[in-house]
Structure formats: C-alpha cells, structure tokens
Scaffold this motif. Structure first.
Motif, PDB file in Angstrom:
ATOM      1  N   ALA A  36      33.701  -4.143  37.395  1.00 49.65           N
ATOM      2  CA  ALA A  36      35.127  -4.136  37.047  1.00 49.65           C
ATOM      3  C   ALA A  36      35.593  -5.543  36.685  1.00 49.65           C
ATOM      4  CB  ALA A  36      35.956  -3.577  38.209  1.00 49.65           C
ATOM      5  N   ALA A  48      37.300  -1.680  33.196  1.00 49.39           N
ATOM      6  CA  ALA A  48      37.710  -2.422  34.390  1.00 49.39           C
ATOM      7  C   ALA A  48      38.497  -1.521  35.336  1.00 49.39           C
ATOM      8  CB  ALA A  48      38.533  -3.643  33.996  1.00 49.39           C
ATOM      9  N   CYS A  51      36.128   1.290  36.804  1.00 53.07           N
ATOM     10  CA  CYS A  51      35.188   0.789  37.822  1.00 53.07           C
ATOM     11  C   CYS A  51      35.918   0.347  39.089  1.00 53.07           C
ATOM     12  CB  CYS A  51      34.358  -0.361  37.259  1.00 53.07           C
ATOM     13  SG  CYS A  51      33.171   0.174  36.016  1.00 53.07           S
ATOM     14  N   ALA A  52      37.071  -0.287  38.935  1.00 50.28           N
ATOM     15  CA  ALA A  52      37.826  -0.720  40.121  1.00 50.28           C
ATOM     16  C   ALA A  52      38.280   0.489  40.933  1.00 50.28           C
ATOM     17  CB  ALA A  52      39.016  -1.579  39.706  1.00 50.28           C
ATOM     18  N   ALA A  65      38.207  -5.458  44.290  1.00 54.61           N
ATOM     19  CA  ALA A  65      38.390  -4.328  43.370  1.00 54.61           C
ATOM     20  C   ALA A  65      39.878  -4.056  43.177  1.00 54.61           C
ATOM     21  CB  ALA A  65      37.678  -3.085  43.890  1.00 54.61           C
ATOM     22  N   THR A  68      41.280  -6.752  40.859  1.00 49.71           N
ATOM     23  CA  THR A  68      40.911  -6.489  39.466  1.00 49.71           C
ATOM     24  C   THR A  68      41.716  -5.318  38.914  1.00 49.71           C
ATOM     25  OG1 THR A  68      38.684  -7.353  39.818  1.00 49.71           O
ATOM     26  CG2 THR A  68      38.995  -5.914  37.926  1.00 49.71           C
ATOM     27  N   SER A  72      44.247  -5.598  35.736  1.00 48.54           N
ATOM     28  CA  SER A  72      43.954  -4.746  34.581  1.00 48.54           C
ATOM     29  C   SER A  72      45.132  -3.844  34.248  1.00 48.54           C
ATOM     30  CB  SER A  72      42.708  -3.898  34.846  1.00 48.54           C
ATOM     31  OG  SER A  72      41.582  -4.718  35.086  1.00 48.54           O
TER      32      SER A  72
END
Length: 133
Positions: A36, A48, A51-52, A65, A68, A72
């Motif tokens: 991420a 990003a 995945c986070a 996470a 991020t 994002s």
C-alpha cells in the motif's frame, strides 16, 4: 524486496513484492501495508487504498496501513473518510503510541488532519434549527 528498494529500484521492488504475495496461502497484513505504501508513493491510489484496507482487514490495529489509507483517501478527495482514518492515529492512547513508533508519520498525519479540517464542511444550522427560535 527491501534491498531492491534501497538500491533505488522502487518499481522492481514493488513488482517483487506483488510476486511474493502471490506465493502466499493467505495475505500478510505487513506485506499488504508495505505494498500500500509503495503504491501510494508511485501514485497508484486505487491499489494503495485496496491494499491498505486489506491489511486493516487482517490487522485492524495496523497503524502504518491506516496512515497510508488516510493519505490515499485524501488524495482522491474522500476527505471525510480520510479524516476518520487519520484522526484515529492522532488521538488518545493510540495517538501516543503512533507518535512513539512513527514520529515522522505522526507529524505528517497531524498536518494532514489540520489541512483536511479546511476541506471537510462543518455542518451549519439546519432549517429546523432556525424554526426553533
């Protein structure tokens, strides 16, 4: 993966990480959080965010996470959701822990929360409120 990243080959490192994750039986929250962060760095905001969120699904307390994800979301204009994520990292005992473990990220999160406060509209009086007078 991380050695490749340190050698200044971030795209190759990201590709290696994706390949490594494909070999795992189940997603690893730590690797998802790293992917991420790499995706955010590379401007791939959709990956990003994906995945986070997946990392947080495997470990709800994964602070990097969440960081991020917050950045994002802010980058795509989802200011309110970004605020929720980033404020969670800056307040109470969790905020204290985040500042101790990730002082640079904590400073960035605090700055972003301040910036987002200008972007997120605050509720004004409603028609019902004005009729109460």
């Amino acid at each position: 993966v991380y050695e490749t990243e340190a050698k200044g080959r971030p795209a190759e490192a990201r590709s290696l990480l994706v390949d490594l994750m494909g070999q795992l039986a189940s997603p690893d929250p730590e690797l998802l959080a790293d992917l991420a962060a790499m995706s955010l760095r590379d401007g791939d905001l959709v990956q990003a965010i994906h995945c986070a969120r997946a990392a947080l699904g495997g470990c709800a307390d994964h602070d990097s996470a969440r960081f991020t994800l917050g950045l994002s979301l802010a980058a795509i204009g989802s200011y309110q959701e970004a605020m929720v994520q980033l404020v969670a990292l800056t307040e109470s005992a969790r905020g204290d822990r985040f500042r101790q473990v990730y002082p640079e990220l904590a400073a960035m999160a605090t700055s972003e929360v301040e910036r987002l406060r200008d972007q997120v509209p605050t509720p004004g009086p409603t028609l019902q409120d004005s009729r109460a007078d």
